[in-house]
Design an enzyme around this catalytic site. Structure first.
Site, PDB file in Angstrom:
ATOM      1  N   ALA A  83       2.298   3.673   6.788  1.00 22.81           N
ATOM      2  CA  ALA A  83       1.309   3.021   8.023  1.00 22.81           C
ATOM      3  C   ALA A  83       0.135   2.622   7.479  1.00 22.81           C
ATOM      4  O   ALA A  83      -0.653   3.540   6.781  1.00 22.81           O
ATOM      5  CB  ALA A  83       1.294   4.010   9.217  1.00 22.81           C
ATOM      6  N   GLY A  84      -0.512   1.395   7.596  1.00 20.18           N
ATOM      7  CA  GLY A  84      -1.715   1.089   7.383  1.00 20.18           C
ATOM      8  C   GLY A  84      -2.041  -0.326   7.910  1.00 20.18           C
ATOM      9  O   GLY A  84      -1.631  -1.007   8.442  1.00 20.18           O
ATOM     10  N   ILE A  85      -3.579  -0.171   7.967  1.00 18.59           N
ATOM     11  CA  ILE A  85      -4.398  -1.096   8.534  1.00 18.59           C
ATOM     12  C   ILE A  85      -5.377  -2.042   7.661  1.00 18.59           C
ATOM     13  O   ILE A  85      -5.650  -1.158   6.932  1.00 18.59           O
ATOM     14  CB  ILE A  85      -4.852  -1.177  10.001  1.00 18.59           C
ATOM     15  CG1 ILE A  85      -6.034   0.179   9.971  1.00 18.59           C
ATOM     16  CG2 ILE A  85      -3.832  -0.684  11.047  1.00 18.59           C
ATOM     17  CD1 ILE A  85      -7.115  -0.049  10.991  1.00 18.59           C
ATOM     18  N   THR A  86      -5.577  -3.240   7.993  1.00 20.45           N
ATOM     19  CA  THR A  86      -6.826  -3.804   7.296  1.00 20.45           C
ATOM     20  C   THR A  86      -7.832  -4.091   8.391  1.00 20.45           C
ATOM     21  O   THR A  86      -7.564  -4.783   9.308  1.00 20.45           O
ATOM     22  CB  THR A  86      -6.622  -5.016   6.307  1.00 20.45           C
ATOM     23  OG1 THR A  86      -5.658  -5.974   7.355  1.00 20.45           O
ATOM     24  CG2 THR A  86      -5.717  -4.655   5.186  1.00 20.45           C
ATOM     25  N   ASP A  88     -10.808  -6.203   7.097  1.00 20.42           N
ATOM     26  CA  ASP A  88     -11.564  -6.692   5.903  1.00 20.42           C
ATOM     27  C   ASP A  88     -12.944  -7.543   6.408  1.00 20.42           C
ATOM     28  O   ASP A  88     -12.918  -7.861   7.481  1.00 20.42           O
ATOM     29  CB  ASP A  88     -10.899  -7.896   5.282  1.00 20.42           C
ATOM     30  CG  ASP A  88      -9.613  -7.424   4.543  1.00 20.42           C
ATOM     31  OD1 ASP A  88      -9.314  -5.992   4.474  1.00 20.42           O
ATOM     32  OD2 ASP A  88      -8.792  -8.005   3.938  1.00 20.42           O
ATOM     33  N   GLY A 143     -14.611  -7.459  -0.146  1.00 26.64           N
ATOM     34  CA  GLY A 143     -14.192  -7.459   1.288  1.00 26.64           C
ATOM     35  C   GLY A 143     -13.379  -6.432   1.680  1.00 26.64           C
ATOM     36  O   GLY A 143     -13.095  -6.311   2.989  1.00 26.64           O
ATOM     37  N   GLN A 144     -13.152  -5.210   0.880  1.00 27.03           N
ATOM     38  CA  GLN A 144     -12.433  -4.203   1.262  1.00 27.03           C
ATOM     39  C   GLN A 144     -13.094  -2.723   1.111  1.00 27.03           C
ATOM     40  O   GLN A 144     -12.407  -1.968   0.434  1.00 27.03           O
ATOM     41  CB  GLN A 144     -11.018  -4.375   0.785  1.00 27.03           C
ATOM     42  CG  GLN A 144     -10.381  -5.407   1.386  1.00 27.03           C
ATOM     43  CD  GLN A 144      -8.814  -5.078   0.993  1.00 27.03           C
ATOM     44  OE1 GLN A 144      -8.577  -4.913   0.008  1.00 27.03           O
ATOM     45  NE2 GLN A 144      -7.850  -5.222   2.066  1.00 27.03           N
ATOM     46  N   TYR A 147     -10.811  -0.184   3.018  1.00 32.71           N
ATOM     47  CA  TYR A 147      -9.515  -0.144   2.624  1.00 32.71           C
ATOM     48  C   TYR A 147      -9.220   0.298   1.117  1.00 32.71           C
ATOM     49  O   TYR A 147      -8.405   1.216   0.725  1.00 32.71           O
ATOM     50  CB  TYR A 147      -8.623  -1.479   2.873  1.00 32.71           C
ATOM     51  CG  TYR A 147      -7.387  -1.738   2.556  1.00 32.71           C
ATOM     52  CD1 TYR A 147      -6.469  -1.649   3.536  1.00 32.71           C
ATOM     53  CD2 TYR A 147      -6.829  -2.004   1.251  1.00 32.71           C
ATOM     54  CE1 TYR A 147      -5.049  -1.630   3.363  1.00 32.71           C
ATOM     55  CE2 TYR A 147      -5.660  -2.312   0.901  1.00 32.71           C
ATOM     56  CZ  TYR A 147      -4.462  -1.960   1.812  1.00 32.71           C
ATOM     57  OH  TYR A 147      -3.246  -2.312   1.974  1.00 32.71           O
ATOM     58  N   GLY A 178       0.857  -4.442  -5.112  1.00 35.10           N
ATOM     59  CA  GLY A 178       0.052  -5.674  -5.234  1.00 35.10           C
ATOM     60  C   GLY A 178       0.441  -6.563  -4.028  1.00 35.10           C
ATOM     61  O   GLY A 178       0.363  -5.865  -2.736  1.00 35.10           O
TER      62      GLY A 178
END
Ligand code: CAA
Length: 240
Positions: A83-86, A88, A143-144, A147, A178
């Site tokens: 589970a993960g979100i961005t 950015d 931009g991360q 993350y 990737g």
């Protein structure tokens, strides 16, 4: 009796492919999802795999969900923290909330699931934990900062927990995908994504199933001597 595997964020994208791969390997699979009811219902209807709702960043809710799964399905032998979100944005535009949500869910989710499941695995003398990191945790990404920090944290978390589980037959590994053809990557602005794909030596985005195959190996009996490792599956974009 079949071993039980739980895949967080398991009803869509990479998670769904992992659920299907582990089931093909003989696991009894349970998916977790955060909130997309429609996709979760469709997933269960199409695959027959049950889906349990829970925000993996919520510590108490994760403990409760895992206790419920153990009561209803059986002891959890394998956990895939997918589970993960961005959220950015360059640092000057990033809010504290954008930072905090990504850390809470992406990295906190790994801690919460491990707290719930690792003690039982150790006690039973067998377990598999696979954490989905990212190329952007290895190399950074414009931009991360949120993350990249969370995913980099996952790689450190993996190596530490691997040392704690090794003597009890519990392995802990990471996969660093990737750019994979999922909704998350589709949300990257088109011109930015084009430039990224141009830098992938294999010349295309990865497929969710290509990540699932790696998870499948790391969860297998054959991978008992593999722990604390990071498997990069990124089309050659970053060699680490
Ligand atoms: N390196 C250097 N400069 C960059 C850059 C980069 N990689 N990307 C953008 N810039 C520059 C732009 O050229 C622009 O400069 P100018 O103003 O001088 O022209 C400036 O930064 C602002 O760029 P944007 O117009 O893109 O700014 P924005 O605020 O609209 O968007 C952003 C910034 C949100 C970071 C956007 O560029 C973006 O979404 N980038 C993609 C980030 C990314 O790769 N996310 C991965 C998501 S998928 C994932 O995370 C899964 C996984 O694990 C791989």
């Amino acid at each position: 009796m079949a071993r039980v595997a739980v895949v967080t964020g398991g009803t869509r994208g990479i998670g769904r492919a992992i659920c299907e791969a582990l089931r093909a390997d003989g696991f009894t699979v349970v998916a977790n999802y955060a909130g997309n009811e429609e996709k979760a219902k469709a997933f269960t209807a199409e695959t027959g795999i049950p889906a349990y709702k829970c925000d993996v960043g919520d510590h108490e809710a994760v403990l409760e969900m895992c206790a419920k799964i153990e009561a209803e399905v059986g002891p959890i032998d394998a956990v895939v923290n997918n589970a993960g979100i961005t959220r950015d944005g360059t640092l000057h535009k990033m809010s504290f909330d954008d930072w905090n949500e990504v850390m809470r869910i992406n990295l906190g989710g790994c801690f919460n699931m491990a707290k719930a499941c690792f003690p039982g695995m150790r006690a039973r003398g067998w377990g598999r934990i696979v954490n989905i990191g990212s190329i952007n945790g290895q190399a950074g990404q414009y931009g991360q900062v949120n993350y990249a920090a969370a995913k980099s944290g996952i790689h450190g978390f993996t190596k530490a927990l691997a040392q704690e589980g090794a003597k009890s037959g519990v392995t802990c590994n990471a996969i660093a995908p990737g750019y994979i053809d999922t909704d998350m990557v589709a949300a990257v602005p088109e011109p930015v994504l084009e430039k990224i794909v141009a830098k992938i030596p294999v010349g295309r985005l990865g497929k969710a199933e290509e990540i699932a195959r790696g998870v499948s190996f790391l969860c297998s009996e054959d991978a008992g001597f593999v722990t604390g490792s990071t498997m990069s599956i990124n089309g050659g974009q970053h060699m680490y």
